[in-house]
Design a protein around this motif. Structure first.
Motif, PDB file in Angstrom:
ATOM      1  N   ASN A  89      -7.729   3.246  -1.543  1.00 56.26           N
ATOM      2  CA  ASN A  89      -8.844   3.735  -2.154  1.00 56.26           C
ATOM      3  C   ASN A  89     -10.136   3.277  -1.579  1.00 56.26           C
ATOM      4  O   ASN A  89     -11.263   3.497  -2.198  1.00 56.26           O
ATOM      5  N   VAL A  90     -10.078   2.446  -0.489  1.00 60.95           N
ATOM      6  CA  VAL A  90     -11.222   2.113   0.264  1.00 60.95           C
ATOM      7  C   VAL A  90     -11.831   3.123   1.108  1.00 60.95           C
ATOM      8  O   VAL A  90     -11.122   4.070   1.857  1.00 60.95           O
ATOM      9  N   LYS A  91     -12.871   3.460   1.045  1.00 64.47           N
ATOM     10  CA  LYS A  91     -13.783   4.538   2.007  1.00 64.47           C
ATOM     11  C   LYS A  91     -13.612   4.176   3.490  1.00 64.47           C
ATOM     12  O   LYS A  91     -14.235   3.035   3.663  1.00 64.47           O
ATOM     13  N   VAL A  92     -13.102   4.630   4.366  1.00 63.66           N
ATOM     14  CA  VAL A  92     -12.903   4.554   5.653  1.00 63.66           C
ATOM     15  C   VAL A  92     -13.189   5.247   6.666  1.00 63.66           C
ATOM     16  O   VAL A  92     -13.040   6.696   6.714  1.00 63.66           O
ATOM     17  N   THR A  93     -13.946   4.816   7.648  1.00 66.42           N
ATOM     18  CA  THR A  93     -14.310   5.664   8.994  1.00 66.42           C
ATOM     19  C   THR A  93     -13.745   5.047  10.263  1.00 66.42           C
ATOM     20  O   THR A  93     -13.841   3.843  10.256  1.00 66.42           O
ATOM     21  N   VAL A  94     -13.067   6.031  10.982  1.00 70.53           N
ATOM     22  CA  VAL A  94     -12.757   5.437  12.379  1.00 70.53           C
ATOM     23  C   VAL A  94     -13.322   5.944  13.161  1.00 70.53           C
ATOM     24  O   VAL A  94     -13.505   7.247  13.481  1.00 70.53           O
ATOM     25  N   ALA A 108       0.782  -1.239  -0.177  1.00 66.42           N
ATOM     26  CA  ALA A 108      -0.060  -0.073  -0.108  1.00 66.42           C
ATOM     27  C   ALA A 108       1.010   1.279   0.101  1.00 66.42           C
ATOM     28  O   ALA A 108       0.580   2.247  -0.602  1.00 66.42           O
ATOM     29  N   HIS A 109       2.143   1.181   0.781  1.00 70.19           N
ATOM     30  CA  HIS A 109       2.795   2.428   0.762  1.00 70.19           C
ATOM     31  C   HIS A 109       3.581   2.662  -0.653  1.00 70.19           C
ATOM     32  O   HIS A 109       3.567   3.956  -1.067  1.00 70.19           O
ATOM     33  N   LEU A 110       3.910   1.716  -1.241  1.00 73.74           N
ATOM     34  CA  LEU A 110       4.462   1.678  -2.390  1.00 73.74           C
ATOM     35  C   LEU A 110       3.505   2.261  -3.445  1.00 73.74           C
ATOM     36  O   LEU A 110       3.990   3.334  -4.275  1.00 73.74           O
ATOM     37  N   TYR A 111       2.528   1.809  -3.473  1.00 68.05           N
ATOM     38  CA  TYR A 111       1.312   2.296  -4.436  1.00 68.05           C
ATOM     39  C   TYR A 111       0.899   3.895  -4.153  1.00 68.05           C
ATOM     40  O   TYR A 111       1.068   4.542  -4.971  1.00 68.05           O
ATOM     41  N   ARG A 112       1.048   4.147  -2.946  1.00 68.12           N
ATOM     42  CA  ARG A 112       0.662   5.669  -2.625  1.00 68.12           C
ATOM     43  C   ARG A 112       1.917   6.563  -2.831  1.00 68.12           C
ATOM     44  O   ARG A 112       1.365   7.628  -3.298  1.00 68.12           O
ATOM     45  N   PRO A 142     -13.325  -4.378   0.425  1.00 67.87           N
ATOM     46  CA  PRO A 142     -14.609  -4.002   0.487  1.00 67.87           C
ATOM     47  C   PRO A 142     -14.280  -2.542   0.044  1.00 67.87           C
ATOM     48  O   PRO A 142     -13.215  -1.787  -0.132  1.00 67.87           O
ATOM     49  N   GLU A 143     -15.672  -2.065  -0.384  1.00 69.03           N
ATOM     50  CA  GLU A 143     -15.736  -0.858  -0.800  1.00 69.03           C
ATOM     51  C   GLU A 143     -15.560   0.281   0.314  1.00 69.03           C
ATOM     52  O   GLU A 143     -15.070   1.420   0.083  1.00 69.03           O
TER      53      GLU A 143
END
Length: 451
Positions: free
Chosen positions: A188-193, A54-58, A165-166
């Motif tokens: 690119n997953v929509k996240v809520t914390v 994920a870090h490489l992609y970002r 998941p989306e």
């Protein structure tokens, strides 16, 4: 008759077993699942494997163009990310199995049933030993009403998913929750914390939490602090959650809900029947010995500092004492490492816990570091806390790239009672991120050159 039977082959158990074998002891290890425990199979290793992807992609998405690297149609393949994770996990697991064979350790696969302080049953086999080492680890905490909701995830379930998941709601903004938020949002997953306490990463200083929160929000993460999830119900599109915030209630619909509110010691009824003193976890003294003679407890099962590197050293300490080499655990310089973007690492006392009249604190911003600028990194800092009279380093906090590696300079300083002046007089290589630490140390001794 074995010299020791170790129950559990996680970081605590496998390290204890190897150290005992190195001292010439006959050792048996009982593991009901895979060697390596949670850390290798469902925790540290798989998390960092997928975070590396994920870090490489970002980085490619956010930095490539500015660094002069021209890319087109940058994308990712989750199945290959998971394949990378599985390969790393398997390599780590096989490595431990090799070490067992190399050191003559007998591994029994199955569930251990403790019959006495000197006897353990595994399926149809009875293992007898002079010493018993309990290293059964921990499991994710899941409590009402979440344990009654079908399909709700814990951190363990994340590594079983076949697709991303989306959207996801993460209950708990501690280390596990924030690392998972970093991973999902980077892809690119929509996240809520949702975090119950005043800020995410509640065990760290607020200034560190603010940097991580800023980074997560840039990735589109919604963060609700001083808030709690009061209801989760299955819905047509996943789950409908009711969040109670400082400003009132709101409804959030997500495909998945993950409960990441920590872990609890795994202590079976057979272990409890030994008459061990239990207070959250199994109580021990500084040598890892319980109140029952010849029975030791190490790692997460103690319910204290639930970190793999602490568990390993507790395993070494228990083994040394079993072998007649007196040793005591020293928890004064335990590094905490968090693999967010940017990374967070700390050791020793924290600013939030100290009397400001007794210490000197200085924070050096990452943006003033030359190496950081070459990497297009600007968010973060290095902070040292020293005794105001002696200059002795009492604690440190680093937020930035490779903070989890850089923290060792501070850990060595805290563990060995080094002073800020001693560190300041040590030449740091240029241009490196370690000069961020030097800048903070210079501030402690009133000589901040680059500010």
């Amino acid at each position: 008759m074995y010299d020791a039977v170790v129950i559990g082959a996680g970081p605590a158990g496998y390290v204890a077993a190897i150290k005992l074998a190195q001292h010439g002891k006959r050792v048996a290890v009982v593991e009901k699942s895979f060697v390596g425990g949670t850390c290798t199979n469902w925790g540290c290793i798989p998390t960092k494997a997928i975070l590396s992807s994920a870090h490489l992609y970002r980085n490619l998405v956010e930095k490539a163009s500015e660094l002069g690297v021209i890319l087109q149609n940058v994308s990712f393949d989750f199945s290959k990310i998971k394949n990378h994770m599985n390969k790393v996990v398997m390599a780590s697991r096989k490595g431990i199995e090799y070490l067992f064979k190399k050191n003559g350790i007998e591994l029994f696969v199955g569930e251990a049933i403790v019959e006495s302080p000197n006897s353990v049953k595994v399926q149809d086999k009875k293992l007898e030993a002079k010493y018993l080492v309990i290293a059964t680890g921990s499991v994710p905490t899941l409590f009402p009403p979440f344990d009654e909701v079908p399909g709700i995830w814990t951190s363990d379930d994340v590594f079983k998913m076949e697709r991303l998941p989306e959207s996801v709601l993460i209950i708990g903004g501690g280390v596990i929750g924030v690392e998972l938020a970093t991973f999902f949002s980077s892809l690119n997953v929509k996240v809520t914390v949702v975090e119950l306490l005043e800020h995410i990463l509640p065990n760290e200083d607020a200034d560190a939490a603010q940097v991580v929160a800023k980074s997560l929000k840039k990735k589109g993460v919604e963060i609700y602090e001083s808030s709690k999830v009061v209801s989760v119900q299955p819905s047509e599109n996943g789950y409908k959650s009711i969040i109670e915030t400082k400003d009132g209630q709101l409804e959030k619909v997500t495909e998945r809900v993950i409960v990441a509110v920590g872990r609890r010691p795994k202590i079976g009824d057979d272990v409890k029947a030994l008459g061990l003193s239990i207070e959250r976890g199994i109580k021990t003294d500084e040598t890892m010995l319980t109140n029952v003679p010849n029975v030791y407890a190490i790692g997460d099962v103690r319910g204290q500092i639930m970190l793999a590197h602490v568990a390993m050293y507790e395993g070494v300490t228990a083994a040394e004492n079993i072998c007649g080499k007196p040793a005591k655990m020293d928890y004064s310089a335990v590094p905490s490492v968090i693999f967010t973007e940017p990374e967070v690492a700390s050791v020793g006392i924290k600013e939030k816990d100290v009397d400001p009249s007794t210490v000197k604190i200085f924070s050096f911003p990452l943006m003033a570091n030359g190496r950081a600028r070459t990497m297009l990194e600007k968010d973060g800092f290095a902070k040292f806390i020293a005794d105001s009279k002696t200059g002795r380093i009492l604690g440190a906090m680093i937020v930035g790239p490779y903070a989890t590696e850089l923290i060792m300079e501070a850990a060595i300083a805290v563990r060995n009672g080094l002073t800020a002046e001693q560190l300041e007089k040590t030449i740091h290589p240029h241009p490196t991120l370690s000069e961020t630490l030097l800048g903070a140390i210079e501030g402690i001794v009133d000589k901040p050159i680059h500010l």
